[in-house]
Design an enzyme around this catalytic site. Structure first.
Site, PDB file in Angstrom:
ATOM      1  N   LEU A  71       1.046  -1.005  -0.079  1.00 22.85           N
ATOM      2  CA  LEU A  71       0.031  -0.008   0.156  1.00 22.85           C
ATOM      3  C   LEU A  71       0.849   1.544   0.218  1.00 22.85           C
ATOM      4  O   LEU A  71       0.642   2.170   0.184  1.00 22.85           O
ATOM      5  CB  LEU A  71      -0.942  -0.354   1.711  1.00 22.85           C
ATOM      6  N   CYS A  72       2.261   1.303  -0.239  1.00 20.59           N
ATOM      7  CA  CYS A  72       3.358   2.169  -0.172  1.00 20.59           C
ATOM      8  C   CYS A  72       2.892   2.818  -1.877  1.00 20.59           C
ATOM      9  O   CYS A  72       2.496   2.230  -2.829  1.00 20.59           O
ATOM     10  CB  CYS A  72       4.634   1.897  -0.099  1.00 20.59           C
TER      11      CYS A  72
ATOM     12  N   MET B 146       8.594   4.156   5.130  1.00 21.43           N
ATOM     13  CA  MET B 146       9.086   3.162   5.073  1.00 21.43           C
ATOM     14  C   MET B 146       9.889   3.263   4.048  1.00 21.43           C
ATOM     15  O   MET B 146      10.490   1.954   4.238  1.00 21.43           O
ATOM     16  CB  MET B 146       8.242   2.335   3.842  1.00 21.43           C
ATOM     17  N   GLU B 147      10.484   4.029   3.565  1.00 19.47           N
ATOM     18  CA  GLU B 147      11.736   4.173   2.354  1.00 19.47           C
ATOM     19  C   GLU B 147      12.340   4.074   2.888  1.00 19.47           C
ATOM     20  O   GLU B 147      13.976   3.033   2.945  1.00 19.47           O
ATOM     21  CB  GLU B 147      11.184   5.253   1.328  1.00 19.47           C
TER      22      GLU B 147
ATOM     23  N   ASP C 130      24.422 -11.695   4.082  1.00 18.79           N
ATOM     24  CA  ASP C 130      24.381 -12.051   3.150  1.00 18.79           C
ATOM     25  C   ASP C 130      25.586 -12.443   2.747  1.00 18.79           C
ATOM     26  O   ASP C 130      26.333 -13.272   2.268  1.00 18.79           O
ATOM     27  CB  ASP C 130      23.844 -11.495   2.324  1.00 18.79           C
TER      28      ASP C 130
END
EC number: 4.6.1.17
Length: 162
Positions: free
Chosen positions: A76-77, A113-114, A128
């Site tokens: 929903l962004c 959110m970013e 990783d």
């Protein structure tokens, strides 16, 4: 300021918030995350001694790419035209790195959110690239540190009660 869940309509169904009537404003957000690892792992990172190459540069680039792709990951962004993304990685002590991501734009919706996505993916990239020498790396304390602009105004984690 409303404390309702803005991504739910009056029926309780998820929806993308309509920001078309909002006025654009300068908005920024900074998020952080901490990685804890063996001291020898951090030494190898800082010395450039890992087989996969420049771990810190790769993590910074991954964080920047992730911030730009947040709307592809979080349903929903809104897709945003970010004007700034910075990812900084610093040593906190002999076994911890801190990742900070700051995003900015002039627009109708925030960039929290970013910033959080940028931090998360930079931290995952560090994991990783280092897992061959240290599978026990812990990623923790991913949080929004501050945000500026928008209808709700400025906010800082420093001002929140514990």
């Amino acid at each position: 300021m409303s404390h309702s869940l803005t991504h739910l309509d009056h029926h309780g169904h998820a929806h993308m918030v309509d920001v078309s009537d909002k006025s654009p404003s300068k908005r920024t957000a900074t998020a952080r995350g901490v990685l804890t690892m063996k001291p020898e792992t951090l030494s190898k990172i800082l010395a450039g001694g890992l087989a996969k190459g420049d771990v810190l540069a790769t993590a910074r680039i991954a964080g920047i790419q992730a911030a730009k792709k947040t709307s592809d990951l979080i349903p929903l962004c809104h897709p945003l035209m970010l004007t700034k993304i910075s990812v900084d990685i610093t040593q906190l002590n002999e076994c911890q790195l801190e990742v900070l991501c700051t995003c900015a734009l002039s627009g109708k919706t925030g960039v929290e959110m970013e910033a959080l996505t940028g931090v998360s993916v930079a931290a995952l990239t560090l994991y990783d690239m280092c897992k061959a020498v240290d599978k026990g790396i812990v990623i923790e304390n991913v949080q929004l540190l501050q945000k500026t602009g928008g209808k709700s105004g400025d906010w800082s984690a420093k001002n929140e009660p514990n």
